[in-house]
Every structure is written in C-alpha cells, then in structure tokens.
Design a protein around this motif. Structure first.
Motif, PDB file in Angstrom:
ATOM      1  N   ARG A 141      -7.168 -12.033 -14.172  1.00 52.55           N
ATOM      2  CA  ARG A 141      -6.665 -12.302 -12.827  1.00 52.55           C
ATOM      3  C   ARG A 141      -5.813 -11.169 -12.279  1.00 52.55           C
ATOM      4  NH1 ARG A 141      -3.702 -17.711 -13.437  1.00 52.55           N
ATOM      5  NH2 ARG A 141      -3.372 -17.481 -11.214  1.00 52.55           N
ATOM      6  N   VAL A 142      -5.799 -11.048 -10.955  1.00 51.36           N
ATOM      7  CA  VAL A 142      -4.914 -10.110 -10.270  1.00 51.36           C
ATOM      8  C   VAL A 142      -3.508 -10.682 -10.379  1.00 51.36           C
ATOM      9  CG1 VAL A 142      -4.372  -9.022  -8.062  1.00 51.36           C
ATOM     10  CG2 VAL A 142      -6.757  -9.470  -8.660  1.00 51.36           C
ATOM     11  N   ARG A 143      -2.524  -9.825 -10.653  1.00 51.99           N
ATOM     12  CA  ARG A 143      -1.142 -10.293 -10.796  1.00 51.99           C
ATOM     13  C   ARG A 143      -0.192  -9.283 -10.206  1.00 51.99           C
ATOM     14  NH1 ARG A 143       1.230  -7.896 -15.582  1.00 51.99           N
ATOM     15  NH2 ARG A 143       2.817  -9.481 -15.505  1.00 51.99           N
ATOM     16  N   LEU A 144       1.093  -9.537 -10.296  1.00 53.49           N
ATOM     17  CA  LEU A 144       2.106  -8.647  -9.736  1.00 53.49           C
ATOM     18  C   LEU A 144       2.710  -7.760 -10.825  1.00 53.49           C
ATOM     19  CD1 LEU A 144       3.901 -11.204  -7.396  1.00 53.49           C
ATOM     20  CD2 LEU A 144       2.364  -9.345  -6.710  1.00 53.49           C
ATOM     21  N   TYR A 145       2.976  -6.502 -10.455  1.00 51.61           N
ATOM     22  CA  TYR A 145       3.593  -5.524 -11.349  1.00 51.61           C
ATOM     23  C   TYR A 145       4.795  -4.903 -10.654  1.00 51.61           C
ATOM     24  CZ  TYR A 145      -0.547  -5.834 -14.271  1.00 51.61           C
ATOM     25  OH  TYR A 145      -1.544  -6.294 -15.089  1.00 51.61           O
ATOM     26  N   ASN A 146       5.809  -4.527 -11.440  1.00 49.58           N
ATOM     27  CA  ASN A 146       6.994  -3.868 -10.910  1.00 49.58           C
ATOM     28  C   ASN A 146       6.660  -2.507 -10.324  1.00 49.58           C
ATOM     29  OD1 ASN A 146       8.928  -5.811 -11.649  1.00 49.58           O
ATOM     30  ND2 ASN A 146       8.995  -5.006 -13.736  1.00 49.58           N
ATOM     31  N   ALA A 147       7.484  -2.079  -9.376  1.00 47.77           N
ATOM     32  CA  ALA A 147       7.371  -0.718  -8.842  1.00 47.77           C
ATOM     33  C   ALA A 147       7.643   0.259  -9.992  1.00 47.77           C
ATOM     34  CB  ALA A 147       8.384  -0.513  -7.727  1.00 47.77           C
ATOM     35  N   GLY A 148       6.985   1.376  -9.980  1.00 48.76           N
ATOM     36  CA  GLY A 148       7.200   2.387 -11.009  1.00 48.76           C
ATOM     37  C   GLY A 148       6.496   2.099 -12.318  1.00 48.76           C
ATOM     38  N   ASN A 149       5.675   1.053 -12.369  1.00 47.07           N
ATOM     39  CA  ASN A 149       4.961   0.774 -13.613  1.00 47.07           C
ATOM     40  C   ASN A 149       3.878   1.824 -13.827  1.00 47.07           C
ATOM     41  OD1 ASN A 149       2.156  -0.137 -12.806  1.00 47.07           O
ATOM     42  ND2 ASN A 149       3.378  -1.541 -11.579  1.00 47.07           N
ATOM     43  N   ARG A 150       3.338   1.869 -14.990  1.00 39.50           N
ATOM     44  CA  ARG A 150       2.309   2.861 -15.303  1.00 39.50           C
ATOM     45  C   ARG A 150       0.906   2.306 -15.112  1.00 39.50           C
ATOM     46  NH1 ARG A 150       4.618   7.021 -19.300  1.00 39.50           N
ATOM     47  NH2 ARG A 150       6.818   6.679 -18.995  1.00 39.50           N
ATOM     48  N   ASN A 151       0.803   1.227 -14.399  1.00 40.89           N
ATOM     49  CA  ASN A 151      -0.487   0.595 -14.155  1.00 40.89           C
ATOM     50  C   ASN A 151      -1.108   1.207 -12.904  1.00 40.89           C
ATOM     51  OD1 ASN A 151      -2.521  -1.127 -13.206  1.00 40.89           O
ATOM     52  ND2 ASN A 151      -1.649  -2.853 -14.315  1.00 40.89           N
ATOM     53  N   SER A 152      -2.104   2.048 -13.087  1.00 42.64           N
ATOM     54  CA  SER A 152      -2.704   2.763 -11.957  1.00 42.64           C
ATOM     55  C   SER A 152      -3.542   1.862 -11.051  1.00 42.64           C
ATOM     56  CB  SER A 152      -3.547   3.934 -12.461  1.00 42.64           C
ATOM     57  OG  SER A 152      -4.546   3.468 -13.339  1.00 42.64           O
ATOM     58  N   SER A 153      -3.844   0.642 -11.492  1.00 47.07           N
ATOM     59  CA  SER A 153      -4.617  -0.258 -10.627  1.00 47.07           C
ATOM     60  C   SER A 153      -3.801  -0.728  -9.423  1.00 47.07           C
ATOM     61  CB  SER A 153      -5.113  -1.467 -11.415  1.00 47.07           C
ATOM     62  OG  SER A 153      -4.061  -2.385 -11.662  1.00 47.07           O
ATOM     63  N   SER A 154      -2.484  -0.687  -9.511  1.00 48.62           N
ATOM     64  CA  SER A 154      -1.652  -1.194  -8.416  1.00 48.62           C
ATOM     65  C   SER A 154      -1.644  -0.269  -7.198  1.00 48.62           C
ATOM     66  CB  SER A 154      -0.225  -1.450  -8.896  1.00 48.62           C
ATOM     67  OG  SER A 154       0.376  -0.250  -9.312  1.00 48.62           O
ATOM     68  N   ASN A 155      -2.219   0.905  -7.341  1.00 58.03           N
ATOM     69  CA  ASN A 155      -2.289   1.860  -6.227  1.00 58.03           C
ATOM     70  C   ASN A 155      -3.749   2.119  -5.848  1.00 58.03           C
ATOM     71  OD1 ASN A 155      -1.105   3.565  -4.337  1.00 58.03           O
ATOM     72  ND2 ASN A 155      -1.330   5.334  -5.660  1.00 58.03           N
ATOM     73  N   SER A 156      -4.591   1.076  -5.936  1.00 51.49           N
ATOM     74  CA  SER A 156      -6.031   1.291  -5.752  1.00 51.49           C
ATOM     75  C   SER A 156      -6.665   0.362  -4.722  1.00 51.49           C
ATOM     76  CB  SER A 156      -6.748   1.110  -7.090  1.00 51.49           C
ATOM     77  OG  SER A 156      -6.710  -0.249  -7.494  1.00 51.49           O
ATOM     78  N   TRP A 157      -5.879  -0.232  -3.832  1.00 49.51           N
ATOM     79  CA  TRP A 157      -6.410  -1.236  -2.908  1.00 49.51           C
ATOM     80  C   TRP A 157      -6.595  -0.662  -1.509  1.00 49.51           C
ATOM     81  CZ3 TRP A 157      -7.876  -4.842  -6.007  1.00 49.51           C
ATOM     82  CH2 TRP A 157      -7.128  -5.148  -7.147  1.00 49.51           C
ATOM     83  N   SER A 158      -7.671  -1.058  -0.878  1.00 52.59           N
ATOM     84  CA  SER A 158      -7.879  -0.716   0.528  1.00 52.59           C
ATOM     85  C   SER A 158      -8.469  -1.931   1.229  1.00 52.59           C
ATOM     86  CB  SER A 158      -8.791   0.495   0.677  1.00 52.59           C
ATOM     87  OG  SER A 158     -10.072   0.222   0.158  1.00 52.59           O
ATOM     88  N   VAL A 159      -8.311  -1.938   2.540  1.00 49.38           N
ATOM     89  CA  VAL A 159      -8.805  -3.033   3.359  1.00 49.38           C
ATOM     90  C   VAL A 159     -10.030  -2.548   4.108  1.00 49.38           C
ATOM     91  CG1 VAL A 159      -8.257  -4.500   5.332  1.00 49.38           C
ATOM     92  CG2 VAL A 159      -6.532  -4.082   3.573  1.00 49.38           C
ATOM     93  N   ARG A 160     -11.117  -3.300   4.021  1.00 51.88           N
ATOM     94  CA  ARG A 160     -12.340  -2.974   4.754  1.00 51.88           C
ATOM     95  C   ARG A 160     -12.605  -4.090   5.754  1.00 51.88           C
ATOM     96  NH1 ARG A 160     -16.897  -2.626   1.118  1.00 51.88           N
ATOM     97  NH2 ARG A 160     -15.989  -0.664   0.505  1.00 51.88           N
ATOM     98  N   TYR A 161     -12.406  -3.758   7.041  1.00 53.54           N
ATOM     99  CA  TYR A 161     -12.594  -4.737   8.102  1.00 53.54           C
ATOM    100  C   TYR A 161     -14.067  -4.968   8.383  1.00 53.54           C
ATOM    101  CZ  TYR A 161      -7.670  -4.350   8.979  1.00 53.54           C
ATOM    102  OH  TYR A 161      -6.318  -4.378   8.826  1.00 53.54           O
ATOM    103  N   GLU A 162     -14.395  -6.193   8.752  1.00 53.20           N
ATOM    104  CA  GLU A 162     -15.733  -6.506   9.206  1.00 53.20           C
ATOM    105  C   GLU A 162     -15.817  -6.169  10.683  1.00 53.20           C
ATOM    106  OE1 GLU A 162     -16.781 -10.507   8.333  1.00 53.20           O
ATOM    107  OE2 GLU A 162     -16.207 -10.317   6.247  1.00 53.20           O
TER     108      GLU A 162
END
Length: 173
Positions: A141-162
């Motif tokens: 599942r998608v979850r929340l991570y603290n700022a400054g974590n080493r999880n690179s997935s938290s900086n990988s989101w974009s919004v694609r409008y229809e």
C-alpha cells in the motif's frame, strides 16, 4: 468571449473556464522500479474498491476504471463512483496509512508539490509527510513517509489530467 469552455486550444477567452475541482486526473508514479517492470505502461495510485477503508496501491493505469480517477476539492483528494455524487470518498491518513473514507470523516488537507518536487503531502503537527511506497515491496500500500527520508518513491508522483489540456484553468492551492 464564449460562454462555454473550449475543448481544444482557442484564441477566444472563455467566460466559464474549467474549474480545478471538476477535472479528473490520474496520479502517476515515475518511480524507477515500476518503469523497470514494463516500459510500455504507466503506474497509478488506485484502490481495489471504491468503499470505505480501501487502501491505496500502485497498479497499471487504466483511465476507463474509476478506481484511479481522482479530483481535488477543498484541499481533499476525492474519488467517486461513476455518476454518484453522494458516494464520494476522500483519501484519509491515519498514522502512516492512507485509505478511503467518507469525505465527512476526513479533516486532513493534502497538497501537491511543485513540478520540481513531484510530491503529494499532508502536514501534521508542523511536519510534512509524503506519499510513498515500500521500496522493497512496491506492490504494498501507498503510505506516508517523513520529509528527508531516503525513500525515492516519495518524489515520483505527477498528475495527469483527463481532457484537452494538461493543467486546469484554476489554481490547485
């Protein structure tokens, strides 16, 4: 000016521009582990069901399925069953978990980062917590991570409008 928003770019301004909350979008991950699985498809945040307590997961994008077609209103990220305004659900955070709840039961406000950060976050007790996934179990599942974590997935989101444009006429924040 016309009284109806245009469906294609126009040099004539509209008196009724599209409103941000009316635009549906997909939340797409550019995380490298998804791209390495299949370069021909995009990966989106979706739910298995549009019901309370459904967790958020990353799965192949499919705009025909309403389980991954979101909209943003009142600083809430919402999902609704097709053509059912009364069956509207919002992303809720509890601890580090993210799931759907009836919108009346959601007090958290979610924000989208700018184009440089590609984040989605919520502020709790003066701290920013970011959407991300377990980098070892990418289908969890998608979850929340603290700022400054080493999880690179938290900086990988974009919004694609229809629809015809990639961005709404009205600001998100």
């Amino acid at each position: 000016p016309s009284s109806v928003p245009s469906q294609a770019p126009s040099s004539v301004p509209s008196m009724a521009p599209s409103v941000y909350s009316f635009r549906t979008f997909s939340i797409v991950s550019s995380y490298s582990k998804f791209a390495s699985l299949d370069t021909t498809r995009d990966w989106c945040i979706k739910t298995q069901n549009i019901t309370p307590d459904s967790p958020l997961k990353v799965r192949p994008c499919d705009t025909e399925v309403h389980k991954g077609r979101w909209y943003y209103e009142d600083k809430k990220i919402k999902l609704r069953r097709e053509n059912e305004v009364s069956n509207e659900f919002c992303i809720k955070d509890e601890g580090r978990k993210l799931f759907l709840k009836n919108c009346q039961n959601v007090g958290s406000e979610f924000y989208f980062g700018d184009e440089d950060s590609n984040t989605i976050f919520v502020e709790k007790n003066g701290k920013k917590l970011y959407f991300g996934i377990d980098t070892f179990k990418i289908f969890s599942r998608v979850r929340l991570y603290n700022a400054g974590n080493r999880n690179s997935s938290s900086n990988s989101w974009s919004v694609r409008y229809e629809g015809p444009s990639n961005a709404p006429s009205e600001s998100a924040n």
